[in-house]
Design a protein around this motif. Structure first.
Motif, PDB file in Angstrom:
ATOM      1  N   UNK A 172     -45.171 -94.932 -20.540  1.00  0.00           N
ATOM      2  CA  UNK A 172     -44.650 -94.278 -18.870  1.00  0.00           C
ATOM      3  C   UNK A 172     -43.741 -94.346 -18.129  1.00  0.00           C
ATOM      4  N   UNK A 173     -45.070 -95.852 -17.577  1.00  0.00           N
ATOM      5  CA  UNK A 173     -44.489 -96.565 -16.393  1.00  0.00           C
ATOM      6  C   UNK A 173     -42.944 -96.554 -16.386  1.00  0.00           C
ATOM      7  N   UNK A 203     -54.000 -97.627 -22.235  1.00  0.00           N
ATOM      8  CA  UNK A 203     -53.510 -98.244 -21.528  1.00  0.00           C
ATOM      9  C   UNK A 203     -52.039 -98.662 -21.679  1.00  0.00           C
ATOM     10  N   UNK A 204     -51.849 -99.142 -23.015  1.00  0.00           N
ATOM     11  CA  UNK A 204     -50.990 -99.417 -23.398  1.00  0.00           C
ATOM     12  C   UNK A 204     -49.650 -97.480 -23.161  1.00  0.00           C
ATOM     13  N   UNK A 205     -50.646 -96.511 -23.694  1.00  0.00           N
ATOM     14  CA  UNK A 205     -49.446 -95.283 -23.242  1.00  0.00           C
ATOM     15  C   UNK A 205     -48.675 -95.122 -21.881  1.00  0.00           C
ATOM     16  N   UNK A 206     -49.925 -95.793 -21.153  1.00  0.00           N
ATOM     17  CA  UNK A 206     -49.863 -95.187 -19.818  1.00  0.00           C
ATOM     18  C   UNK A 206     -48.395 -96.120 -19.117  1.00  0.00           C
ATOM     19  N   UNK A 244     -40.718 -93.911 -16.574  1.00  0.00           N
ATOM     20  CA  UNK A 244     -40.341 -93.238 -14.954  1.00  0.00           C
ATOM     21  C   UNK A 244     -39.870 -94.532 -13.817  1.00  0.00           C
ATOM     22  N   UNK A 245     -40.257 -95.717 -14.055  1.00  0.00           N
ATOM     23  CA  UNK A 245     -39.330 -96.156 -13.282  1.00  0.00           C
ATOM     24  C   UNK A 245     -37.677 -96.525 -13.871  1.00  0.00           C
ATOM     25  N   UNK A 246     -37.589 -96.458 -14.987  1.00  0.00           N
ATOM     26  CA  UNK A 246     -35.322 -96.348 -15.840  1.00  0.00           C
ATOM     27  C   UNK A 246     -35.271 -95.422 -15.595  1.00  0.00           C
ATOM     28  N   UNK A 247     -35.689 -93.821 -15.131  1.00  0.00           N
ATOM     29  CA  UNK A 247     -35.557 -92.452 -15.078  1.00  0.00           C
ATOM     30  C   UNK A 247     -34.839 -92.815 -13.594  1.00  0.00           C
ATOM     31  N   UNK A 248     -36.279 -93.415 -12.558  1.00  0.00           N
ATOM     32  CA  UNK A 248     -35.374 -93.079 -10.902  1.00  0.00           C
ATOM     33  C   UNK A 248     -34.191 -94.559 -11.166  1.00  0.00           C
TER      34      UNK A 248
END
Length: 116
Positions: free
Chosen positions: A93-94, A87-90, A97-101
């Protein structure tokens, strides 16, 4: 009135518990062979040996069940730990992903501003 019903419940519970214990004792006693005064010493020794063997087998079976339950608990705890790590890894990652978006969206906006 509420007080009376509570004491009646307590008394009923105690009576039922007493009956249950008497029934358990009665079935336990009926399951064991009764001593026969005509029974010779060798027969008594055999019966006692069988009874002890049965008790040892029962204790061994309970120990095996307890061991299996302990193993299951440790496996479940390990799975819970792995779930938390996943859960911490996910979540990480989320967030990435939001930062990259956001960065990508800003890059597109900046490119649009330069063209105008």
């Amino acid at each position: 009135m509420d007080r009376d019903s509570h004491s009646e419940d307590t008394l009923s519970t105690m009576v039922l518990e007493n009956i249950k214990n008497k029934l358990i004792d009665a079935f336990r006693a009926s399951g064991e062979s009764r001593e026969d005064p005509r029974e010779d010493e060798a027969a008594r020794a055999r019966r006692l040996s069988i009874s002890r063997s049965h008790q040892a087998n029962e204790e061994l079976r309970r120990a095996q069940i307890d061991g299996a339950i302990t193993w299951l608990r440790s496996e479940l705890l390990e799975m819970r730990s792995q779930d938390l790590q996943l859960a911490q890894t996910l979540l990480g990652l989320n967030t990435e992903i939001q930062r990259l978006r956001r960065e990508s969206y800003r890059g597109v906006e900046d490119a649009g501003d330069h063209q105008q």
